[in-house]
Design a protein around this motif. Structure first.
Motif, mmCIF file in Angstrom:
data_model
loop_
_atom_site.group_PDB
_atom_site.id
_atom_site.type_symbol
_atom_site.label_atom_id
_atom_site.label_comp_id
_atom_site.label_asym_id
_atom_site.label_seq_id
_atom_site.Cartn_x
_atom_site.Cartn_y
_atom_site.Cartn_z
ATOM 1 N N UNK A 117 23.370 -5.523 -25.067
ATOM 2 C CA UNK A 117 23.171 -6.876 -25.577
ATOM 3 C C UNK A 117 22.974 -7.826 -24.404
ATOM 4 N N UNK A 118 21.991 -8.715 -24.541
ATOM 5 C CA UNK A 118 21.744 -9.734 -23.528
ATOM 6 C C UNK A 118 21.723 -11.097 -24.213
ATOM 7 N N UNK A 119 22.395 -12.063 -23.609
ATOM 8 C CA UNK A 119 22.395 -13.449 -24.101
ATOM 9 C C UNK A 119 21.878 -14.349 -22.986
ATOM 10 N N UNK A 120 21.348 -15.524 -23.332
ATOM 11 C CA UNK A 120 20.793 -16.422 -22.318
ATOM 12 C C UNK A 120 21.781 -16.835 -21.224
ATOM 13 N N UNK A 121 23.070 -16.722 -21.481
ATOM 14 C CA UNK A 121 24.064 -17.057 -20.452
ATOM 15 C C UNK A 121 24.309 -15.897 -19.488
ATOM 16 N N UNK A 122 23.750 -14.713 -19.784
ATOM 17 C CA UNK A 122 23.927 -13.529 -18.939
ATOM 18 C C UNK A 122 22.966 -13.555 -17.750
ATOM 19 N N UNK A 123 23.223 -12.657 -16.804
ATOM 20 C CA UNK A 123 22.355 -12.484 -15.644
ATOM 21 C C UNK A 123 20.960 -12.089 -16.123
ATOM 22 N N UNK A 124 19.909 -12.705 -15.589
ATOM 23 C CA UNK A 124 18.548 -12.336 -16.029
ATOM 24 C C UNK A 124 18.123 -10.936 -15.605
ATOM 25 N N UNK A 125 18.836 -10.323 -14.668
ATOM 26 C CA UNK A 125 18.535 -8.944 -14.262
ATOM 27 C C UNK A 125 19.368 -7.997 -15.116
ATOM 28 N N UNK A 126 18.697 -7.276 -15.995
ATOM 29 C CA UNK A 126 19.371 -6.377 -16.926
ATOM 30 C C UNK A 126 19.109 -4.940 -16.517
ATOM 31 N N UNK A 127 20.171 -4.179 -16.260
ATOM 32 C CA UNK A 127 20.063 -2.775 -15.868
ATOM 33 C C UNK A 127 20.046 -1.904 -17.126
ATOM 34 N N UNK A 128 18.979 -1.118 -17.295
ATOM 35 C CA UNK A 128 18.853 -0.218 -18.437
ATOM 36 C C UNK A 128 18.707 1.221 -17.942
ATOM 37 N N UNK A 129 19.371 2.133 -18.611
ATOM 38 C CA UNK A 129 19.257 3.555 -18.295
ATOM 39 C C UNK A 129 17.898 4.066 -18.773
ATOM 40 N N UNK A 130 17.489 5.205 -18.276
ATOM 41 C CA UNK A 130 16.237 5.830 -18.720
ATOM 42 C C UNK A 130 16.324 6.124 -20.210
ATOM 43 N N UNK A 131 15.195 6.016 -20.900
ATOM 44 C CA UNK A 131 15.161 6.325 -22.327
ATOM 45 C C UNK A 131 14.240 5.389 -23.096
ATOM 46 N N UNK A 132 14.261 5.553 -24.401
ATOM 47 C CA UNK A 132 13.458 4.727 -25.304
ATOM 48 C C UNK A 132 14.350 3.685 -25.954
ATOM 49 N N UNK A 133 13.859 2.466 -26.015
ATOM 50 C CA UNK A 133 14.612 1.357 -26.598
ATOM 51 C C UNK A 133 13.750 0.609 -27.605
ATOM 52 N N UNK A 134 14.372 0.221 -28.699
ATOM 53 C CA UNK A 134 13.776 -0.731 -29.630
ATOM 54 C C UNK A 134 14.472 -2.062 -29.347
ATOM 55 N N UNK A 135 13.689 -3.102 -29.149
ATOM 56 C CA UNK A 135 14.241 -4.398 -28.772
ATOM 57 C C UNK A 135 14.145 -5.353 -29.963
ATOM 58 N N UNK A 136 15.270 -6.009 -30.260
ATOM 59 C CA UNK A 136 15.353 -6.962 -31.367
ATOM 60 C C UNK A 136 15.878 -8.295 -30.861
#
Length: 157
Positions: free
Chosen positions: A118-137
């Motif tokens: 989960x990312x919110x506008x108050x979070x760091x703009x650099x988001x670390x994601x593991x390898x894989x497939x993601x659906x973004x909502x």
């Protein structure tokens, strides 16, 4: 001189047509507000419950995707609206941003396996994601604004 002069009878018909169009417009607006209010509660749900409400949303949106960017502009988003898919062959750092006019938004990155990120506008703009497939909502609560997810050029085919 008009081809169809407005006589008394034609004026009444024109007024009825205009009144019907105004009623339809008002009903559409009221319906949109009602639907938005119904869906705003999705924003406040715990992460493990949001998954049961995916694709339940009310919005007008414009989407733009390139090889390395997912972006959407929303007008009155309430609920859980799909933004796009990410395929990451290796762990990546994405740059995530949101421009809010009003309302609130969070982004959920649902992997095929594992727990959502989960990312919110108050979070760091650099988001670390593991390898894989993601659906973004985008999970919104009366949100007007835009979101953008940018990947390093080598991460998307």
């Amino acid at each position: 001189m008009s081809v169809f002069p407005l006589t008394g009878k034609r004026k009444k018909i024109a007024k009825i047509i205009v009144a019907c169009i105004a009623c339809i417009a008002c009903l559409t607006i009221v319906s949109s507000i009602y639907r938005s209010v119904q869906l705003e509660s999705i924003y406040d749900l715990p992460e493990n419950e949001v998954v049961y409400h995916l694709d339940q949303y009310s919005t007008s949106s414009k989407e733009n995707s390139t090889d390395h960017t997912l972006s959407s502009t929303f007008w009155w988003l309430s609920g859980a609206c799909p933004i796009g898919s990410l395929q990451l062959p290796q762990a990546q750092v994405c740059t995530v941003s949101a421009r809010q006019s009003i309302g609130a938004i969070k982004l959920f990155f649902f992997p095929q396996e594992g727990t959502p990120v989960v990312w919110a506008p108050t979070d760091d703009p650099s988001l670390h994601l593991a390898a894989g497939s993601y659906e973004v909502y985008g999970i919104g609560k009366h949100f007007f604004g835009s979101v953008e997810i940018a990947l390093p050029p080598q991460s998307q085919p």
